[in-house]
Design a protein around this motif. Structure first.
Motif, short mmCIF file in Angstrom:
data_model
loop_
_atom_site.label_atom_id
_atom_site.label_comp_id
_atom_site.label_asym_id
_atom_site.label_seq_id
_atom_site.Cartn_x
_atom_site.Cartn_y
_atom_site.Cartn_z
N GLY A 19 6.17 -8.53 5.92
CA GLY A 19 5.40 -8.09 7.07
C GLY A 19 6.25 -7.51 8.17
O GLY A 19 7.47 -7.61 8.15
N THR A 20 5.57 -6.88 9.13
CA THR A 20 6.24 -6.36 10.31
C THR A 20 5.43 -6.78 11.52
O THR A 20 4.21 -6.73 11.50
CB THR A 20 6.32 -4.82 10.26
N ALA A 21 6.10 -7.20 12.57
CA ALA A 21 5.40 -7.62 13.78
C ALA A 21 5.50 -6.54 14.84
O ALA A 21 6.44 -5.76 14.85
CB ALA A 21 6.01 -8.93 14.30
N SER A 22 4.52 -6.51 15.72
CA SER A 22 4.55 -5.55 16.82
C SER A 22 4.48 -6.31 18.13
O SER A 22 4.29 -7.51 18.15
CB SER A 22 3.37 -4.58 16.71
N SER A 25 1.50 -8.77 18.96
CA SER A 25 1.35 -9.98 18.15
C SER A 25 0.53 -9.73 16.90
O SER A 25 -0.25 -10.57 16.50
CB SER A 25 0.71 -11.10 18.97
N SER A 26 0.66 -8.58 16.30
CA SER A 26 0.00 -8.35 15.02
C SER A 26 1.05 -8.23 13.93
O SER A 26 2.20 -7.91 14.20
CB SER A 26 -0.88 -7.10 15.08
N THR A 27 0.64 -8.54 12.73
CA THR A 27 1.53 -8.48 11.58
C THR A 27 0.84 -7.73 10.46
O THR A 27 -0.34 -7.93 10.21
CB THR A 27 1.88 -9.91 11.10
N THR A 28 1.57 -6.86 9.78
CA THR A 28 1.06 -6.15 8.62
C THR A 28 1.78 -6.65 7.38
O THR A 28 3.01 -6.70 7.36
CB THR A 28 1.25 -4.63 8.77
N LEU A 29 1.01 -7.05 6.37
CA LEU A 29 1.55 -7.54 5.11
C LEU A 29 1.05 -6.63 3.99
O LEU A 29 -0.09 -6.19 4.02
CB LEU A 29 1.06 -8.97 4.86
N ARG A 130 0.32 -21.86 7.87
CA ARG A 130 0.80 -20.81 8.78
C ARG A 130 -0.27 -19.78 9.10
O ARG A 130 -0.12 -18.99 10.03
CB ARG A 130 2.05 -20.14 8.22
N ARG A 152 -3.78 -6.97 7.86
CA ARG A 152 -3.42 -6.86 9.27
C ARG A 152 -3.90 -8.12 9.98
O ARG A 152 -5.10 -8.32 10.15
CB ARG A 152 -4.05 -5.60 9.87
N ARG A 154 -3.93 -10.56 13.33
CA ARG A 154 -3.79 -10.47 14.78
C ARG A 154 -3.97 -11.83 15.39
O ARG A 154 -4.40 -12.75 14.81
CB ARG A 154 -4.74 -9.46 15.39
#
Length: 154
Positions: A19-22, A25-29, A130, A152, A154
């Motif tokens: 994933g990547t965080a922005s 506070s959102s993460t894309t997996l 988690r 995605r 959030r």
């Protein structure tokens, strides 16, 4: 027919560990789901492991399970990082209403969808570990009898 069912069902539910965080506070997996179980049960009938011969009918049910791999259908982990399970029941208009769970690293995500044909988006309704309190969306892109999944959170 099978791709519609897979798109409407299998893809309802996947996620993973890449994933990547922005700053929001959102993460894309991103995950690749390989289907390994398929059960079709016509309304009032006996379960089979083959798709229906014709269109689904109201009250029909489909159950799918698969392994989740970090990545996509072109580049993904060698070993599964999780698994998923989906059950869809078809309403009076023969549209799927699906509930799914994805188990990843001792945690789970809960997903709900109306399914769809081709690419479609599902809603993350919660989770455990988690993923406790998780919200967001799951975009499913069918690839033959499997799916590329973008989650995605959030």
């Amino acid at each position: 027919m099978r791709s519609l069912i897979v798109a409407g069902v299998a893809g309802v539910l996947t996620l993973g560990l890449v994933g990547t965080a922005s700053a929001e506070s959102s993460t894309t997996l991103r995950y690749f789901e390989k289907q390994n179980q398929f059960t079709y049960t016509p309304a009032g009938g006996k379960p089979t492991h083959t798709p229906p011969n014709g269109p689904v009918k109201p009250g029909d049910r489909i159950e799918l399970a698969g392994d989740l791999y970090a990545g996509d259908h072109k580049h993904h982990s060698r070993k599964p990082i999780g698994s998923d399970h989906t059950i869809c029941v078809f309403d009076a208009q023969a549209k799927p209403h699906c509930d799914a769970q994805a188990a990843i690293g001792g945690s789970m995500l809960f997903i709900s969808s109306q399914g769809g044909e081709g690419d479609f988006t599902s809603k993350i309704t919660g989770g455990t570990g988690r993923f406790f309190g998780a919200r967001g969306t799951v975009l499913t892109h069918p690839v033959n009898d499997n799916s590329d999944i973008t989650v995605r959170l959030r």
